[in-house]
Write a protein that holds these residues in place. Sequence first.
Motif: not given
Length: 107
Positions: A1-22
Amino acid sequence: MVQYVSEDPAVGDILDLLSDEYARDILAATSVKPMSAKQLADQCEMSQPTVYRRVEWLQEYGLIEEQTQIETGGNDYSVFAATLSEFSLALADGDFETEIERTEPPA
């Protein structure tokens, strides 16, 4: 099952999360197979408290899920599995739009 989410879940928060090496290391490891906090700490060379903090953050955005590993003898424990398969960021007409693709985590 593939789910696409095209909403804006706080772009800055997602970028902060994905910028975290851990957080990225945890996502990479759990995309291969579900892993316990101890296994993640060992493989990703981080403390278990660090694992739990990042896992909590990843769960908040639906990028990882917790599963129960059933063991004979009653020593069940939690394992974590990535649900993120793709993340994209687009800029159009002065707005940022994110798209997150999630899949069923590996069993």
